[in-house]
Design an enzyme around this catalytic site. Sequence first.
Site, PDB file in Angstrom:
ATOM      1  N   PRO A   1       0.254  25.947  89.685  1.00 23.59           N
ATOM      2  CG  PRO A   1       0.803  23.746  90.219  1.00 23.59           C
ATOM      3  CD  PRO A   1      -0.330  24.612  89.754  1.00 23.59           C
ATOM      4  CG  ASN A   2       5.822  25.905  88.188  1.00 21.80           C
ATOM      5  OD1 ASN A   2       6.624  26.139  89.085  1.00 21.80           O
ATOM      6  ND2 ASN A   2       5.481  24.673  87.845  1.00 21.80           N
TER       7      ASN A   2
ATOM      8  NE  ARG B   1       6.297  27.761  83.622  1.00 24.97           N
ATOM      9  CZ  ARG B   1       5.149  27.108  83.689  1.00 24.97           C
ATOM     10  NH1 ARG B   1       4.039  27.765  84.040  1.00 24.97           N
ATOM     11  NH2 ARG B   1       5.097  25.838  83.419  1.00 24.97           N
TER      12      ARG B   1
ATOM     13  CE1 TYR C   1       3.092  28.095  79.452  1.00 26.48           C
ATOM     14  CE2 TYR C   1       5.370  28.018  80.202  1.00 26.48           C
ATOM     15  CZ  TYR C   1       4.184  27.380  79.888  1.00 26.48           C
ATOM     16  OH  TYR C   1       4.092  26.006  80.014  1.00 26.48           O
TER      17      TYR C   1
ATOM     18  CG  ASN D   1      -3.288  28.101  83.254  1.00 29.23           C
ATOM     19  OD1 ASN D   1      -3.023  26.895  83.319  1.00 29.23           O
ATOM     20  ND2 ASN D   1      -2.565  28.941  82.532  1.00 29.23           N
TER      21      ASN D   1
ATOM     22  CB  ALA E   1       2.252  20.823  85.496  1.00 28.77           C
TER      23      ALA E   1
ATOM     24  CD  GLU F   1      -8.614  22.450  80.801  1.00 33.16           C
ATOM     25  OE1 GLU F   1      -9.671  21.784  80.716  1.00 33.16           O
ATOM     26  OE2 GLU F   1      -7.488  21.990  80.528  1.00 33.16           O
TER      27      GLU F   1
ATOM     28  CG  HIS G   1      -4.273  25.154  79.238  1.00 33.50           C
ATOM     29  ND1 HIS G   1      -3.620  24.818  80.405  1.00 33.50           N
ATOM     30  CD2 HIS G   1      -5.374  24.372  79.164  1.00 33.50           C
ATOM     31  CE1 HIS G   1      -4.309  23.844  80.997  1.00 33.50           C
ATOM     32  NE2 HIS G   1      -5.375  23.565  80.275  1.00 33.50           N
TER      33      HIS G   1
ATOM     34  NE  ARG H   1       4.383  23.588  75.760  1.00 33.40           N
ATOM     35  CZ  ARG H   1       4.434  24.034  77.018  1.00 33.40           C
ATOM     36  NH1 ARG H   1       3.409  24.702  77.525  1.00 33.40           N
ATOM     37  NH2 ARG H   1       5.498  23.825  77.751  1.00 33.40           N
TER      38      ARG H   1
HETATM   39  C1  DQA Z   1      -0.080  25.792  80.914  1.00 32.51           C
HETATM   40  C2  DQA Z   1       0.274  24.523  80.132  1.00 32.51           C
HETATM   41  C3  DQA Z   1       0.715  23.416  81.074  1.00 32.51           C
HETATM   42  O1  DQA Z   1       1.059  22.261  80.342  1.00 32.51           O
HETATM   43  C4  DQA Z   1       1.935  23.869  81.857  1.00 32.51           C
HETATM   44  O2  DQA Z   1       2.316  22.869  82.776  1.00 32.51           O
HETATM   45  C5  DQA Z   1       1.718  25.167  82.548  1.00 32.51           C
HETATM   46  C6  DQA Z   1       1.051  26.243  81.811  1.00 32.51           C
HETATM   47  C7  DQA Z   1      -0.430  26.959  79.964  1.00 32.51           C
HETATM   48  O3  DQA Z   1      -1.005  27.923  80.453  1.00 32.51           O
HETATM   49  O4  DQA Z   1      -0.096  26.923  78.780  1.00 32.51           O
HETATM   50  O5  DQA Z   1       2.142  25.372  83.664  1.00 32.51           O
HETATM   51  O6  DQA Z   1      -1.235  25.524  81.696  1.00 32.51           O
END
Ligand code: DQA
Length: 152
Positions: free
Chosen positions: A10-11, A18, A23, A79, A82, A104, A106, A113
Amino acid sequence: MKKILILNGPNLNLLGTREPALYGNTTLPELEALCQATASRLGFAAECFQSNWEGALIDKIHDYGRLYQAGAALGCVFNPGALTHTSIALFDAIQAVAGLPVIECHISNVHARESFRQHSWVSPAAAGIVIGFGVHGYALAIEGLVRKYGAP
Ligand code: DQA
């Protein structure tokens, strides 16, 4: 040529606009091009998929479980956004597709954070974890996957 799945949750379709301080400015298509170039340099084919829907991510993991069993996939760089911090269903999906190595990844350093980002349901099922290297972490994750799991 074996496939590597680059899976974004998501996102992450909004990368580039964003919260750039967290990011960066790289867009999702640019990130996917970086992954394709990295995989191809190492002798693999990257398939990139992003969804804002948990079920679509689970379906894709199941698809790659089948490809892995057939010898057609090396693994996955994931990735989960959230959903990392909320989804037991993603943990179960990775556990269910016996063997598929999932790295995984990020972009930000989640441990620096908010406290709610410091727990991952996905990590116990992951074959490796790359955190906090920006979008270049995806390239590191692909390289790690290839080093750990295989020659083409
Ligand atoms: C994320 C970190 C997550 O906490 C966040 O919700 C994201 C991006 C990262 O790539 O740093 O959407 O996965």
